[in-house]
Design a protein around this motif. Sequence first.
Motif, PDB file in Angstrom:
ATOM      1  N   PRO A   1       0.814  -1.220   0.000  1.00  0.00           N
ATOM      2  CA  PRO A   1       0.000   0.000   0.000  1.00  0.00           C
ATOM      3  C   PRO A   1       0.848   1.269   0.000  1.00  0.00           C
ATOM      4  O   PRO A   1       0.331   2.369  -0.005  1.00  0.00           O
ATOM      5  N   PHE A   2       2.194   1.102   0.008  1.00  0.00           N
ATOM      6  CA  PHE A   2       3.111   2.226   0.180  1.00  0.00           C
ATOM      7  C   PHE A   2       3.569   2.805  -1.153  1.00  0.00           C
ATOM      8  O   PHE A   2       3.645   2.117  -2.169  1.00  0.00           O
ATOM      9  N   PHE A   3       3.906   4.089  -1.094  1.00  0.00           N
ATOM     10  CA  PHE A   3       4.499   4.781  -2.235  1.00  0.00           C
ATOM     11  C   PHE A   3       6.000   4.987  -1.978  1.00  0.00           C
ATOM     12  O   PHE A   3       6.489   4.854  -0.862  1.00  0.00           O
ATOM     13  N   ASN A   4       6.697   5.353  -3.037  1.00  0.00           N
ATOM     14  CA  ASN A   4       8.091   5.804  -2.963  1.00  0.00           C
ATOM     15  C   ASN A   4       9.045   4.776  -2.372  1.00  0.00           C
ATOM     16  O   ASN A   4      10.065   5.125  -1.777  1.00  0.00           O
ATOM     17  N   GLY A   5       8.698   3.506  -2.503  1.00  0.00           N
ATOM     18  CA  GLY A   5       9.621   2.452  -2.135  1.00  0.00           C
ATOM     19  C   GLY A   5       9.815   2.212  -0.657  1.00  0.00           C
ATOM     20  O   GLY A   5      10.688   1.434  -0.258  1.00  0.00           O
ATOM     21  N   ILE A   6       8.999   2.853   0.187  1.00  0.00           N
ATOM     22  CA  ILE A   6       9.173   2.617   1.622  1.00  0.00           C
ATOM     23  C   ILE A   6       8.519   1.295   2.015  1.00  0.00           C
ATOM     24  O   ILE A   6       7.638   0.790   1.317  1.00  0.00           O
ATOM     25  N   ASP A   7       8.972   0.736   3.117  1.00  0.00           N
ATOM     26  CA  ASP A   7       8.392  -0.510   3.595  1.00  0.00           C
ATOM     27  C   ASP A   7       7.752  -0.279   4.964  1.00  0.00           C
ATOM     28  O   ASP A   7       7.776   0.838   5.501  1.00  0.00           O
ATOM     29  N   GLN A   8       7.192  -1.345   5.518  1.00  0.00           N
ATOM     30  CA  GLN A   8       6.445  -1.231   6.768  1.00  0.00           C
ATOM     31  C   GLN A   8       7.322  -0.713   7.909  1.00  0.00           C
ATOM     32  O   GLN A   8       6.895   0.151   8.684  1.00  0.00           O
TER      33      GLN A   8
ATOM     34  N   ASP B   1       9.088  17.826  10.703  1.00  0.00           N
ATOM     35  CA  ASP B   1       9.636  19.171  10.846  1.00  0.00           C
ATOM     36  C   ASP B   1      11.005  19.248  10.173  1.00  0.00           C
ATOM     37  O   ASP B   1      11.843  18.356  10.320  1.00  0.00           O
ATOM     38  N   GLY B   2      11.207  20.333   9.424  1.00  0.00           N
ATOM     39  CA  GLY B   2      12.488  20.555   8.781  1.00  0.00           C
ATOM     40  C   GLY B   2      12.731  19.717   7.545  1.00  0.00           C
ATOM     41  O   GLY B   2      13.833  19.737   6.988  1.00  0.00           O
ATOM     42  N   GLU B   3      11.721  18.972   7.092  1.00  0.00           N
ATOM     43  CA  GLU B   3      11.867  18.120   5.915  1.00  0.00           C
ATOM     44  C   GLU B   3      10.725  18.379   4.928  1.00  0.00           C
ATOM     45  O   GLU B   3       9.896  19.257   5.140  1.00  0.00           O
ATOM     46  N   GLU B   4      10.715  17.612   3.860  1.00  0.00           N
ATOM     47  CA  GLU B   4       9.664  17.706   2.859  1.00  0.00           C
ATOM     48  C   GLU B   4       8.525  16.741   3.207  1.00  0.00           C
ATOM     49  O   GLU B   4       8.758  15.713   3.845  1.00  0.00           O
ATOM     50  N   PRO B   5       7.297  17.051   2.784  1.00  0.00           N
ATOM     51  CA  PRO B   5       6.203  16.087   2.982  1.00  0.00           C
ATOM     52  C   PRO B   5       6.463  14.822   2.182  1.00  0.00           C
ATOM     53  O   PRO B   5       6.959  14.884   1.052  1.00  0.00           O
ATOM     54  N   GLN B   6       6.132  13.684   2.763  1.00  0.00           N
ATOM     55  CA  GLN B   6       6.391  12.393   2.124  1.00  0.00           C
ATOM     56  C   GLN B   6       5.081  11.643   1.894  1.00  0.00           C
ATOM     57  O   GLN B   6       4.331  11.379   2.842  1.00  0.00           O
ATOM     58  N   LEU B   7       4.805  11.320   0.636  1.00  0.00           N
ATOM     59  CA  LEU B   7       3.660  10.479   0.309  1.00  0.00           C
ATOM     60  C   LEU B   7       3.978   9.059   0.751  1.00  0.00           C
ATOM     61  O   LEU B   7       4.948   8.459   0.292  1.00  0.00           O
ATOM     62  N   CYS B   8       3.157   8.523   1.657  1.00  0.00           N
ATOM     63  CA  CYS B   8       3.493   7.247   2.294  1.00  0.00           C
ATOM     64  C   CYS B   8       2.549   6.109   1.949  1.00  0.00           C
ATOM     65  O   CYS B   8       2.971   5.057   1.487  1.00  0.00           O
ATOM     66  N   ILE B   9       1.268   6.305   2.199  1.00  0.00           N
ATOM     67  CA  ILE B   9       0.317   5.197   2.126  1.00  0.00           C
ATOM     68  C   ILE B   9      -0.994   5.761   1.601  1.00  0.00           C
ATOM     69  O   ILE B   9      -1.096   6.954   1.302  1.00  0.00           O
TER      70      ILE B   9
END
Length: 401
Positions: free
Chosen positions: A143-150, A358-366
């Motif tokens: 269900p994840f985007f951008n290659g992230i895992d659980q 905080d201090g980073e970019e928003p990450q599309l996750c799930i």
Amino acid sequence: MIHTYREYFNRNFTRDKYVSFLQMLGKDYPPVSIRFAETPIFIPEDLKNQLIEAGEEIIKLIKQPDFKTLTEQSIPKEWTVPNENDHPHFLAFDFGISKDEKGRLVPRLIEMQGFPSLFGFQLHLADTYKEVFELNNLADFSPFFNGIDQQEYIALLKKVILGPYAPEEVALMDIDAPNQKTAIDFFVTAKHLGIRILSLTDIFKENGQLFYKEQGKKIRLRRIYNRLIFDEVSTQQDLFKISFDPREPVDVEWITHPNWFYRISKYTMPFLKNEFVPETRFLNTIASIPADLENYVLKPLFSFAGMGVIIDVTQTDIEEIADPENWILQRKVNYEPVVKSPDGYVKAEIRLLYIWPDGEEPQLCINLARLSRGKMIGVRYNADFDWVGGTVGLMAQEIDN
């Protein structure tokens, strides 16, 4: 939506498997009143890429230096909370799945939130679909985007929600947390993060600080993972006298700050101009009402879960609006029935879920998804149908044989 996967799933679907799915989904958790669909959505590559692009277009607006100025009027004066931070920690963008003139599946923005959604539960939901329906026999689904895992996802949730604090210093808060319709998400989140689940009245204020009691011990609350929607508590403000009033200065960190619920909402949509966003205007700015009102939907700015939306708009509906500045007129999105069920096709909506450290970019996750046969997508409007309700989008990598 991917023919191979859909045919495999439908061919192997049984009612007994669905019953087992529901049993496993609710095992060790309180009863759930939401209807869950019999199937996940299999998101094709082209649609996935469009969803990613659509989300990036919205984030460009949110990151503009003047975004707070643009949205200053979005926050009702009676619900302004002090000490707002620079950005929301969570974003949720809802896209209806439609077709363009060439027959291509395309996402069209329906709503957006600067507020947490079911970030914990969707992980559990995806795992349950995969296990009960034996989907990993077909492909490596995620269900994840951008290659992230659980593991990476849970670590990111901990980073944003816990920060530098111990789990007992952080609480997920709602008006009556254990009894909310989406309480299963609260319990899944607490399982992964170790944080407390507190109702508003479990918290009390002393000398500008917040506390709760556990086994007779008073514990300082440093952060609130906020799930409280002010619309729900507006008629119960006596609870603030028992607990604390969020609109008064208090020494606590908000994840995410309540003002972002309003800033990133239906109010934001008229400022978005791209191919993924249907024409949307504030009702009080419209000089001439469109002649084809059947192609529009009328939405109140300050409501949630589809409440108050007028689908079949008439001139009389518009004339009877006493506060047009608090409404938008939006061109209808024609949902395309794209998910094949045993007795026809059903409509789909996909919610992109972002985490913004905080201090980073928003990450599309799930993601979160919903299936519908009715005029409205929300699960409350589809309770009497099958092959509808809450679900999740899965993306696949083929298994080498």
